[in-house]
Design a protein around this motif. Structure first.
Motif, PDB file in Angstrom:
ATOM      1  N   SER A  19       0.827  -1.205   0.000  1.00 22.48           N
ATOM      2  CA  SER A  19       0.000   0.000   0.000  1.00 22.48           C
ATOM      3  C   SER A  19       0.863   1.258   0.000  1.00 22.48           C
ATOM      4  O   SER A  19       0.435   2.312  -0.474  1.00 22.48           O
ATOM      5  N   ALA A  20       2.074   1.129   0.519  1.00 19.11           N
ATOM      6  CA  ALA A  20       3.003   2.256   0.540  1.00 19.11           C
ATOM      7  C   ALA A  20       3.818   2.361  -0.746  1.00 19.11           C
ATOM      8  O   ALA A  20       4.618   3.288  -0.897  1.00 19.11           O
ATOM      9  N   GLY A  21       3.645   1.403  -1.669  1.00 21.45           N
ATOM     10  CA  GLY A  21       4.342   1.458  -2.945  1.00 21.45           C
ATOM     11  C   GLY A  21       5.554   0.565  -3.066  1.00 21.45           C
ATOM     12  O   GLY A  21       6.343   0.701  -4.008  1.00 21.45           O
ATOM     13  N   ILE A  22       5.735  -0.358  -2.128  1.00 24.70           N
ATOM     14  CA  ILE A  22       6.882  -1.269  -2.153  1.00 24.70           C
ATOM     15  C   ILE A  22       6.534  -2.519  -2.951  1.00 24.70           C
ATOM     16  O   ILE A  22       5.446  -3.094  -2.790  1.00 24.70           O
ATOM     17  N   ASN A  23       7.440  -2.951  -3.796  1.00 23.18           N
ATOM     18  CA  ASN A  23       7.268  -4.142  -4.627  1.00 23.18           C
ATOM     19  C   ASN A  23       7.794  -5.355  -3.861  1.00 23.18           C
ATOM     20  O   ASN A  23       8.990  -5.621  -3.840  1.00 23.18           O
ATOM     21  N   VAL A  24       6.893  -6.077  -3.200  1.00 24.23           N
ATOM     22  CA  VAL A  24       7.293  -7.231  -2.394  1.00 24.23           C
ATOM     23  C   VAL A  24       7.466  -8.431  -3.319  1.00 24.23           C
ATOM     24  O   VAL A  24       6.501  -8.951  -3.871  1.00 24.23           O
ATOM     25  N   LYS A  25       8.707  -8.872  -3.473  1.00 28.18           N
ATOM     26  CA  LYS A  25       9.013  -9.925  -4.440  1.00 28.18           C
ATOM     27  C   LYS A  25       9.006 -11.329  -3.856  1.00 28.18           C
ATOM     28  O   LYS A  25       8.654 -12.289  -4.543  1.00 28.18           O
ATOM     29  N   ILE A  26       9.416 -11.470  -2.589  1.00 28.54           N
ATOM     30  CA  ILE A  26       9.541 -12.798  -1.990  1.00 28.54           C
ATOM     31  C   ILE A  26       8.962 -12.766  -0.579  1.00 28.54           C
ATOM     32  O   ILE A  26       9.173 -11.804   0.171  1.00 28.54           O
ATOM     33  N   ALA A  27       8.243 -13.834  -0.209  1.00 30.03           N
ATOM     34  CA  ALA A  27       7.771 -14.020   1.159  1.00 30.03           C
ATOM     35  C   ALA A  27       8.088 -15.444   1.588  1.00 30.03           C
ATOM     36  O   ALA A  27       7.954 -16.376   0.791  1.00 30.03           O
ATOM     37  N   VAL A  28       8.501 -15.612   2.835  1.00 32.26           N
ATOM     38  CA  VAL A  28       8.838 -16.932   3.372  1.00 32.26           C
ATOM     39  C   VAL A  28       7.946 -17.214   4.580  1.00 32.26           C
ATOM     40  O   VAL A  28       7.895 -16.414   5.521  1.00 32.26           O
ATOM     41  N   GLU A  29       7.243 -18.333   4.537  1.00 30.31           N
ATOM     42  CA  GLU A  29       6.357 -18.729   5.638  1.00 30.31           C
ATOM     43  C   GLU A  29       6.264 -20.253   5.672  1.00 30.31           C
ATOM     44  O   GLU A  29       5.981 -20.874   4.656  1.00 30.31           O
ATOM     45  N   LYS A  30       6.493 -20.855   6.831  1.00 28.07           N
ATOM     46  CA  LYS A  30       6.502 -22.317   6.898  1.00 28.07           C
ATOM     47  C   LYS A  30       5.121 -22.921   7.129  1.00 28.07           C
ATOM     48  O   LYS A  30       4.885 -24.088   6.807  1.00 28.07           O
ATOM     49  N   ASP A  31       4.178 -22.148   7.700  1.00 25.31           N
ATOM     50  CA  ASP A  31       2.844 -22.677   7.947  1.00 25.31           C
ATOM     51  C   ASP A  31       2.070 -22.755   6.643  1.00 25.31           C
ATOM     52  O   ASP A  31       1.900 -21.760   5.940  1.00 25.31           O
ATOM     53  N   TYR A  32       1.566 -23.940   6.338  1.00 23.11           N
ATOM     54  CA  TYR A  32       0.923 -24.178   5.040  1.00 23.11           C
ATOM     55  C   TYR A  32      -0.288 -23.275   4.827  1.00 23.11           C
ATOM     56  O   TYR A  32      -0.427 -22.647   3.775  1.00 23.11           O
TER      57      TYR A  32
END
Length: 351
Positions: A19-32
């Protein structure tokens, strides 16, 4: 600016960043289930479903853009409500080291860490000092502040510590509160449908007779309400609810209805709390376990109602069994609070 989130959960912090204009390219999360929710709502982001300890590299094209690494390492051990695990011996309290390791792999321009306020005093500030020391050794200038989400347009009193670090020697100046008045529970829930105890309804019509500026903001042009899922409570629990006024808690329940407790006088103050329409909500944590009560209806909160109190827009859909959706909502960073941090961060992107 490019964003990478670790310990992402369902993606509340990423929603604020985008929402602030950042391009989030990768997210890491272990919970399915949390990862599935993230993927559903952040389709342009690559979601890695794995334990962070298994991540050995982050592959992305950074070009000449600044990069921000952000996330909230699991906070159970730091929480003031978790007295059994507040020590150096609890391995969960050391997961911040994985965040530091990821920082070494990426060496982002900015780092944003979110956690519970209890991190300040855990082991007399040992863990907080360790984070500062590790970041300083990597060359980062570090600042921190405890923020309350209610000050940033979220209808919930939720204090969290934010640690912001700059690789370029910038002392981050946290956003200030500019609100003239707080958003209340009534503002947040006014247009949502009336539900029954245990009701499971995927999509329902809005109550269009009652709207607030906040509810209009949360609708995001959605035509129907999703995630209208309410836990099924026993008749005894519902009977207890009927005795509790707005703002009240277990103390308002007649003693004869609390006989199954060994000593109900020692119940936590947050148990059986009925929210008040005229005030912001108490913390939306494990709201099913704590049995937070709807302000006017004798039942627990629905997933969508809790999401509204966390400032998730109505077009954000939670996936998984109801208990998993409830956990996702309760653990998430309120998107509007995250947005305030990232809005301020974006002011520095050309420095």
């Amino acid at each position: 600016m490019i964003g990478i989130e670790v310990f992402s959960g369902p993606g509340g912090m990423s929603l604020g960043a985008k929402s602030a204009g950042i391009n989030v390219k990768i997210a890491v999360e272990k919970d399915y289930y949390a990862a599935q929710t993230y993927s559903k709502n952040h389709k342009e982001t690559t979601v890695v479903i794995d334990d962070i300890t298994n991540i050995k590299e982050f592959v992305f094209d950074r070009g000449k853009e600044q990069v921000v690494l952000f996330g909230g390492p699991p906070c159970q051990g730091y929480s003031s409500s978790n007295q059994k695990n507040k020590s150096k011996e609890n391995p969960k309290n050391w997961l911040f080291k994985e965040f530091i390791r990821c920082s070494k792999l990426i060496m982002p321009d900015w780092i944003v860490i979110e956690n519970v306020k209890g991190l300040l005093n855990l082991d007399k500030g040992f863990f907080l000092n360790e984070i500062f020391k590790d970041l300083n050794e990597l060359g980062y200038t570090v600042n921190y502040k405890v923020l309350n989400s209610v000050d940033y347009g979220v209808p919930q009193k939720r204090e969290r510590i934010f640690i912001v670090a700059s690789l370029n020697g910038i002392a981050f100046d946290f956003p200030s509160n500019k609100l003239e008045s707080y958003i209340t529970v009534g503002d947040a829930l006014t247009d949502l449908p009336i539900l029954n105890n245990g009701q499971i309804s995927d999509k329902l019509e809005y109550n269009s007779k009652s709207e607030s500026n906040y509810s209009k903001l949360m609708r995001c042009n959605a035509d129907k309400v999703k995630n209208n899922y309410v836990s099924k409570n026993s008749d005894l629990i519902i009977d207890r609810y009927t005795h509790i006024p707005q703002g009240g808690n277990w103390k308002n329940i007649p003693n004869e209805l609390m006989s199954n407790y060994k000593d109900h006088s020692r119940c936590h103050g947050g148990i059986y709390r009925r929210l008040s329409n005229d005030s912001p909500s108490v913390v939306i944590g494990n709201y099913r376990k704590n049995m937070l009560i709807h302000p006017t209806q004798n039942r627990g909160l629905s997933v969508r109602e809790a999401a509204r109190l966390q400032s998730f827009p109505d077009n954000f859909e939670f996936l998984g069994p109801i208990n998993q959706q409830q956990q996702q909502v309760g653990d998430a960073v309120p998107p509007l609070l995250a947005k305030a941090i990232f809005d301020k961060l974006m002011e520095y992107k050309n420095i």
